[in-house]
Design an enzyme around this catalytic site. Sequence first.
Site, short mmCIF file in Angstrom:
data_model
loop_
_atom_site.label_atom_id
_atom_site.label_comp_id
_atom_site.label_asym_id
_atom_site.label_seq_id
_atom_site.Cartn_x
_atom_site.Cartn_y
_atom_site.Cartn_z
CD GLU A 54 -42.62 -60.85 59.15
OE1 GLU A 54 -41.54 -60.67 58.55
OE2 GLU A 54 -42.88 -61.89 59.77
CG ASP A 65 -32.54 -58.41 56.69
OD1 ASP A 65 -33.46 -59.19 56.96
OD2 ASP A 65 -32.42 -57.28 57.17
CE1 TYR A 180 -39.53 -66.08 60.44
CE2 TYR A 180 -40.43 -63.85 60.47
CZ TYR A 180 -39.76 -64.87 59.80
OH TYR A 180 -39.33 -64.68 58.52
#
Length: 281
Positions: A54, A65, A180
């Site tokens: 990734e 994040d 994911y």
Amino acid sequence: MTDTVPNRIPLRFEACAREGRAALVTFVTAGDPDFETASAILAALPAAGADVIELGVPFTDPMADGVPVQLAGQRALKAGQTLRKTLAMVAGFREAGHDTPVILMGYYNPIYAYGVESFLKDALKSGVDGLIVVDLPPEEDAELCLPALKAGVNFIRLATPTTDDRRLPKVLQNTSGFVYYVSMTGVTGGAIADYGAVGEAVARIKRHTSLPVAVGFGVKTAADAAAIAKGADGVVVGSALVERVRLSLDGEGKATEKTVSAVTSLVSELAQGVRSVAKAA
């Protein structure tokens, strides 16, 4: 629609399954701490044991994040990294003969500014295999997901602990490549509290899809990777790797001769952890 995008991602997960193990998915930020060093890290990941890569596209306003990845994005942007340069990194990786699947992970704004059609064309030409765009929910599939699938680029969706059985089919509807699973609520870089709950969540998702399920957020060590590998088809590691970059830099934030090896040494440890768990092929 989920099985119509042929490329390296499903082939790699199938190869790992034949070997009786989970895949190691590594995340690094494009352009961190500079274009040349980031390109060298990217080129070194396959030999270190990364099965899928990734590549984070730096963005000024990330939402998912945690601090390590935010700082990596800031370092990259300060060094002049752009989406165009990120595609150039992937193109260089492919020109060097690497066939490891590469997924761009980021936010929609830079792609929107680039132009969806132009971006998909250039991404394919560069050798990009898939996209993870964390701020585009399934309700916005017409924006990028459906054009990407039509163009031949996988669109990988995130499922979380709060994605219940009513929501899950919608999330999985146009997902391709793999699912994911985010192991915790919150942002990247936290710690996994309950490995058993993660395994149960993976099993629940698998009841809804034939796609591989990779687990990320909170995996830092070879022991973490091995624990997740018992129940998942893939183990995703990101914050721990970008932290290795940060800790290798000099006092001015520049790369040193230790930067690349700081990342690859941890990838090798993680790969050993993943490979230590035998699974039924």
